[in-house]
Design a protein around this motif. Structure first.
Motif, PDB file in Angstrom:
ATOM      1  N   VAL A 172       0.850  -1.192   0.000  1.00  0.00           N
ATOM      2  CA  VAL A 172       0.000   0.000   0.000  1.00  0.00           C
ATOM      3  C   VAL A 172       0.886   1.243   0.000  1.00  0.00           C
ATOM      4  O   VAL A 172       1.800   1.363   0.823  1.00  0.00           O
ATOM      5  CB  VAL A 172      -0.969   0.006   1.206  1.00  0.00           C
ATOM      6  N   ALA A 173       0.634   2.131  -0.952  1.00  0.00           N
ATOM      7  CA  ALA A 173       1.428   3.356  -1.097  1.00  0.00           C
ATOM      8  C   ALA A 173       0.607   4.582  -0.748  1.00  0.00           C
ATOM      9  O   ALA A 173      -0.596   4.639  -1.020  1.00  0.00           O
ATOM     10  CB  ALA A 173       1.935   3.475  -2.537  1.00  0.00           C
ATOM     11  N   LEU A 174       1.264   5.568  -0.139  1.00  0.00           N
ATOM     12  CA  LEU A 174       0.622   6.862   0.146  1.00  0.00           C
ATOM     13  C   LEU A 174       0.994   7.832  -0.970  1.00  0.00           C
ATOM     14  O   LEU A 174       2.154   8.195  -1.141  1.00  0.00           O
ATOM     15  CB  LEU A 174       1.070   7.375   1.517  1.00  0.00           C
ATOM     16  N   ASP A 175      -0.022   8.214  -1.749  1.00  0.00           N
ATOM     17  CA  ASP A 175       0.162   8.997  -2.971  1.00  0.00           C
ATOM     18  C   ASP A 175       0.148  10.501  -2.679  1.00  0.00           C
ATOM     19  O   ASP A 175      -0.428  10.932  -1.677  1.00  0.00           O
ATOM     20  CB  ASP A 175      -0.989   8.663  -3.933  1.00  0.00           C
ATOM     21  N   ASP A 176       0.756  11.283  -3.557  1.00  0.00           N
ATOM     22  CA  ASP A 176       0.716  12.759  -3.475  1.00  0.00           C
ATOM     23  C   ASP A 176       1.185  13.270  -2.116  1.00  0.00           C
ATOM     24  O   ASP A 176       0.655  14.253  -1.585  1.00  0.00           O
ATOM     25  CB  ASP A 176      -0.705  13.291  -3.739  1.00  0.00           C
ATOM     26  N   PHE A 177       2.183  12.594  -1.536  1.00  0.00           N
ATOM     27  CA  PHE A 177       2.615  12.940  -0.187  1.00  0.00           C
ATOM     28  C   PHE A 177       3.117  14.374  -0.127  1.00  0.00           C
ATOM     29  O   PHE A 177       3.869  14.823  -0.984  1.00  0.00           O
ATOM     30  CB  PHE A 177       3.736  11.996   0.275  1.00  0.00           C
ATOM     31  N   GLY A 178       2.670  15.088   0.918  1.00  0.00           N
ATOM     32  CA  GLY A 178       3.127  16.463   1.118  1.00  0.00           C
ATOM     33  C   GLY A 178       2.117  17.498   0.685  1.00  0.00           C
ATOM     34  O   GLY A 178       2.263  18.674   1.004  1.00  0.00           O
ATOM     35  N   TYR A 181      -2.903  18.259   4.498  1.00  0.00           N
ATOM     36  CA  TYR A 181      -2.685  19.073   5.691  1.00  0.00           C
ATOM     37  C   TYR A 181      -1.944  18.329   6.793  1.00  0.00           C
ATOM     38  O   TYR A 181      -1.292  18.917   7.618  1.00  0.00           O
ATOM     39  CB  TYR A 181      -4.023  19.578   6.242  1.00  0.00           C
ATOM     40  N   SER A 182      -2.079  17.020   6.813  1.00  0.00           N
ATOM     41  CA  SER A 182      -1.509  16.297   7.960  1.00  0.00           C
ATOM     42  C   SER A 182      -0.791  15.028   7.495  1.00  0.00           C
ATOM     43  O   SER A 182      -1.059  13.937   7.965  1.00  0.00           O
ATOM     44  CB  SER A 182      -2.605  15.957   8.960  1.00  0.00           C
ATOM     45  N   SER A 183       0.127  15.221   6.554  1.00  0.00           N
ATOM     46  CA  SER A 183       0.837  14.105   5.946  1.00  0.00           C
ATOM     47  C   SER A 183       1.448  13.158   6.975  1.00  0.00           C
ATOM     48  O   SER A 183       1.375  11.937   6.844  1.00  0.00           O
ATOM     49  CB  SER A 183       1.956  14.635   5.059  1.00  0.00           C
ATOM     50  N   LEU A 184       2.057  13.714   8.015  1.00  0.00           N
ATOM     51  CA  LEU A 184       2.775  12.877   8.972  1.00  0.00           C
ATOM     52  C   LEU A 184       1.824  12.036   9.822  1.00  0.00           C
ATOM     53  O   LEU A 184       2.144  10.913  10.188  1.00  0.00           O
ATOM     54  CB  LEU A 184       3.667  13.744   9.865  1.00  0.00           C
ATOM     55  N   THR A 185       0.654  12.594  10.088  1.00  0.00           N
ATOM     56  CA  THR A 185      -0.346  11.847  10.854  1.00  0.00           C
ATOM     57  C   THR A 185      -0.727  10.551  10.137  1.00  0.00           C
ATOM     58  O   THR A 185      -0.908   9.513  10.756  1.00  0.00           O
ATOM     59  CB  THR A 185      -1.613  12.718  11.046  1.00  0.00           C
ATOM     60  N   HIS A 186      -0.805  10.620   8.801  1.00  0.00           N
ATOM     61  CA  HIS A 186      -1.198   9.443   8.031  1.00  0.00           C
ATOM     62  C   HIS A 186      -0.171   8.338   8.144  1.00  0.00           C
ATOM     63  O   HIS A 186      -0.503   7.161   8.163  1.00  0.00           O
ATOM     64  CB  HIS A 186      -1.423   9.828   6.565  1.00  0.00           C
ATOM     65  N   LEU A 187       1.093   8.722   8.235  1.00  0.00           N
ATOM     66  CA  LEU A 187       2.147   7.716   8.351  1.00  0.00           C
ATOM     67  C   LEU A 187       2.050   6.972   9.682  1.00  0.00           C
ATOM     68  O   LEU A 187       2.484   5.834   9.798  1.00  0.00           O
ATOM     69  CB  LEU A 187       3.530   8.369   8.238  1.00  0.00           C
ATOM     70  N   ARG A 188       1.500   7.652  10.677  1.00  0.00           N
ATOM     71  CA  ARG A 188       1.355   7.019  11.978  1.00  0.00           C
ATOM     72  C   ARG A 188       0.104   6.147  12.013  1.00  0.00           C
ATOM     73  O   ARG A 188       0.011   5.187  12.768  1.00  0.00           O
ATOM     74  CB  ARG A 188       1.264   8.100  13.053  1.00  0.00           C
ATOM     75  N   ALA A 189      -0.861   6.499  11.184  1.00  0.00           N
ATOM     76  CA  ALA A 189      -2.154   5.805  11.224  1.00  0.00           C
ATOM     77  C   ALA A 189      -2.120   4.461  10.499  1.00  0.00           C
ATOM     78  O   ALA A 189      -2.937   3.591  10.769  1.00  0.00           O
ATOM     79  CB  ALA A 189      -3.237   6.686  10.607  1.00  0.00           C
ATOM     80  N   LYS A 196       4.863   8.300  -2.095  1.00  0.00           N
ATOM     81  CA  LYS A 196       5.070   8.947  -3.385  1.00  0.00           C
ATOM     82  C   LYS A 196       5.092  10.464  -3.195  1.00  0.00           C
ATOM     83  O   LYS A 196       4.089  11.053  -2.776  1.00  0.00           O
ATOM     84  CB  LYS A 196       3.982   8.524  -4.381  1.00  0.00           C
ATOM     85  N   ILE A 197       6.238  11.049  -3.480  1.00  0.00           N
ATOM     86  CA  ILE A 197       6.420  12.497  -3.277  1.00  0.00           C
ATOM     87  C   ILE A 197       5.808  13.232  -4.456  1.00  0.00           C
ATOM     88  O   ILE A 197       6.170  12.987  -5.620  1.00  0.00           O
ATOM     89  CB  ILE A 197       7.914  12.864  -3.155  1.00  0.00           C
ATOM     90  N   ASP A 198       4.904  14.145  -4.161  1.00  0.00           N
ATOM     91  CA  ASP A 198       4.173  14.825  -5.216  1.00  0.00           C
ATOM     92  C   ASP A 198       5.104  15.534  -6.202  1.00  0.00           C
ATOM     93  O   ASP A 198       6.094  16.156  -5.819  1.00  0.00           O
ATOM     94  CB  ASP A 198       3.192  15.822  -4.613  1.00  0.00           C
TER      95      ASP A 198
END
Ligand code: C2E
Ligand code: CA
Ligand code: CA
Ligand code: CA
Length: 275
Positions: A172-178, A181-189, A196-198
């Motif tokens: 599972v990849a996190l798209d459009d990172f950055g 509003y709360s990019s870092l929170t998602h990494l913890r969740a 994927k860096i936008d």
């Protein structure tokens, strides 16, 4: 006052036309899905920074409208999301991508975009399982990309769906990172396998030290977390050199290849482009 009235009329006519246009597109998309006509999946390579080999390909949906020609997914995916057609569209992409990838001789993975509207309903994990078993693709060769907005809150149970998918052995990849509003929170969740860096940061990083610093910070974060970082939107050699220097592990963009149809669709697509 007369001008004011006129302005309002133009505005409201314009709005009405747009609403009608939307309704038309929605009906046309429904018909296209039903007839399996005019919808395609294109693929764009994602390259390993070290070995320069293709690790995966992103599946990107394309629609050739009978009157309007090619319509961008940025226009019709939101229409699908708002009209409930996204599940059908999503399954079309998922099944096509798994079938195509099962035939790739280089064994690269395939990455499929899943929209927020497909999560939290308990239907996506069974759809993934079905696409895998029908195609015979091993779960380790499938990736699911979700954007930050899909993760905004988990009141609807989206994370539960992602967990079920990841438990199958799918990445599972996190798209459009950055961009959220709360990019870092998602990494913890959620334990994402890939960030994927936008492309907006990536393309900016050549000229602006601030954007370069953001790219480096995300690449460093990825290393600390043991997560792959992909630089999106790499269009030029200058972009490439910059993101390699900042430590991204994979790159994607026009520099290495534009989204292109599968061999099966190549002739049809060429014909549509000629018409
Ligand atoms: P995305 O997931 O961020 O996909 C990357 C977009 O960047 C793609 O646009 C791709 O063609 C484009 N791109 C790739 N390399 C470059 C580059 O070097 N420079 C620039 N300027 N752009 C580049 P595309 O295919 O038009 O898709 C737009 C968005 O539509 C996607 O953004 C994604 O959010 C959505 N989308 C596309 N296919 C699907 C799908 O099957 N399902 C869902 N839910 N969404 C999709
Ligand atoms: Ca994507
Ligand atoms: Ca993206
Ligand atoms: Ca995007």
């Amino acid at each position: 006052k007369a001008a004011g009235k006129g302005t309002w009329r133009v505005f409201s006519d314009d709005m009405e036309i747009r609403i009608q246009e939307r309704a038309r597109l929605q009906a046309d998309l429904r018909a296209a899905l039903k007839a399996r006509d005019g919808l395609f999946v294109f693929y764009q390579p994602i390259i390993d920074a070290g070995s320069k080999t293709i690790t995966s390909r992103e599946a990107l949906v394309r629609w050739h409208h009978p009157q309007r020609g090619w319509i961008s997914p940025a226009e019709f995916v939101p229409i699908a999301e708002q009209s409930g057609l996204i599940d059908q569209l999503g399954e079309f992409v998922l099944n096509t991508a798994c079938n195509d990838a099962a035939g790739w001789e280089d064994g690269a993975r395939v990455a499929v975009n899943v929209s927020a509207a497909q999560l939290g309903k308990g239907t996506i994990a069974p759809a993934v399982l079905e696409a895998l078993s029908r195609s015979g693709l091993s779960p380790g060769r499938l990736e699911i990309e979700v954007t930050e907005t899909a993760m905004l809150d988990d009141e609807n149970g989206g994370i539960g769906d992602l967990r079920r998918i990841r438990d199958m052995g799918v990445r599972v990849a996190l798209d459009d990172f950055g961009t959220g509003y709360s990019s870092l929170t998602h990494l913890r969740a959620f334990p994402f396998d890939k960030i994927k860096i936008d492309g907006s940061f990536v393309r900016d990083a050549v000229e602006r030290p601030e954007s370069a610093a953001v790219v480096r910070a995300i690449a460093d974060l990825g290393k600390r977390l043991g997560v792959t970082t992909v630089a999106e939107g790499v269009e030029t050699e200058a972009h490439l050199n910059r993101v390699l220097e900042e430590g991204c592990s994979e790159v994607q963009g026009y520099f290495y290849g534009r989204p292109a149809p599968s061999d099966r669709d190549a002739a049809t697509v060429m014909e549509l482009n000629r018409a």
